[in-house]
Design a protein around this motif. Structure first.
Motif, short mmCIF file in Angstrom:
data_model
loop_
_atom_site.label_atom_id
_atom_site.label_comp_id
_atom_site.label_asym_id
_atom_site.label_seq_id
_atom_site.Cartn_x
_atom_site.Cartn_y
_atom_site.Cartn_z
N LEU A 198 -26.30 2.83 59.93
CA LEU A 198 -27.46 2.15 60.81
C LEU A 198 -28.84 2.57 60.54
O LEU A 198 -30.08 2.25 60.70
CB LEU A 198 -27.25 1.45 61.96
CG LEU A 198 -27.80 0.57 63.22
CD1 LEU A 198 -27.52 -0.02 62.32
CD2 LEU A 198 -27.12 0.98 64.60
N LYS A 199 -28.77 4.29 60.58
CA LYS A 199 -30.37 4.51 60.90
C LYS A 199 -30.79 4.62 59.64
O LYS A 199 -32.23 4.74 59.41
CB LYS A 199 -30.23 5.74 60.96
CG LYS A 199 -29.51 6.15 62.75
CD LYS A 199 -29.24 7.46 63.42
CE LYS A 199 -29.34 7.57 64.77
NZ LYS A 199 -29.32 9.67 64.85
N PHE A 200 -30.06 4.47 58.67
CA PHE A 200 -29.96 4.30 57.42
C PHE A 200 -31.41 3.35 56.90
O PHE A 200 -31.91 2.81 56.29
CB PHE A 200 -29.54 4.67 56.38
CG PHE A 200 -29.85 4.55 55.31
CD1 PHE A 200 -30.17 5.61 54.04
CD2 PHE A 200 -29.02 3.34 54.30
CE1 PHE A 200 -30.52 5.22 52.92
CE2 PHE A 200 -29.78 3.48 53.08
CZ PHE A 200 -30.20 4.10 52.52
N ASN A 254 -31.77 13.85 56.69
CA ASN A 254 -30.81 13.83 55.20
C ASN A 254 -30.15 12.38 54.58
O ASN A 254 -29.85 12.10 55.82
CB ASN A 254 -30.03 14.51 54.58
CG ASN A 254 -28.95 15.40 53.94
OD1 ASN A 254 -28.43 14.28 53.18
ND2 ASN A 254 -28.42 16.37 54.01
N ILE A 255 -30.25 11.70 54.12
CA ILE A 255 -29.73 10.53 54.04
C ILE A 255 -28.56 10.26 53.70
O ILE A 255 -27.48 9.27 53.98
CB ILE A 255 -30.68 8.85 53.17
CG1 ILE A 255 -30.73 9.62 52.04
CG2 ILE A 255 -32.31 9.59 53.48
CD1 ILE A 255 -31.35 8.88 50.25
N VAL A 256 -27.65 11.05 53.60
CA VAL A 256 -26.63 11.29 52.31
C VAL A 256 -25.62 11.80 53.93
O VAL A 256 -24.88 11.00 54.09
CB VAL A 256 -26.09 12.45 51.67
CG1 VAL A 256 -24.62 12.90 51.75
CG2 VAL A 256 -27.04 12.56 50.17
#
Length: 50
Positions: free
Chosen positions: A36-38, A29-31
């Protein structure tokens, strides 16, 4: 109209509802993702587009 079958509800157990399909989707879930992980997730996409 009379019911055809009478159910004995005292023998039934009721449980809390569960969203059964929630564990089927393993995509992140990009939200809710750490910035940093995104960035590490998106970096290969931006490099391949260039």
């Amino acid at each position: 109209m009379e019911p055809v079958v009478d159910f004995d509800l005292s023998r039934c157990k009721f449980i809390d509802e569960v969203y059964a399909a929630s564990g089927l989707d393993g995509r992140p879930n990009i939200v809710e993702m750490d910035p940093l992980k995104f960035e590490h997730l998106i970096l290969p996409l931006s490099e391949s587009a260039a």
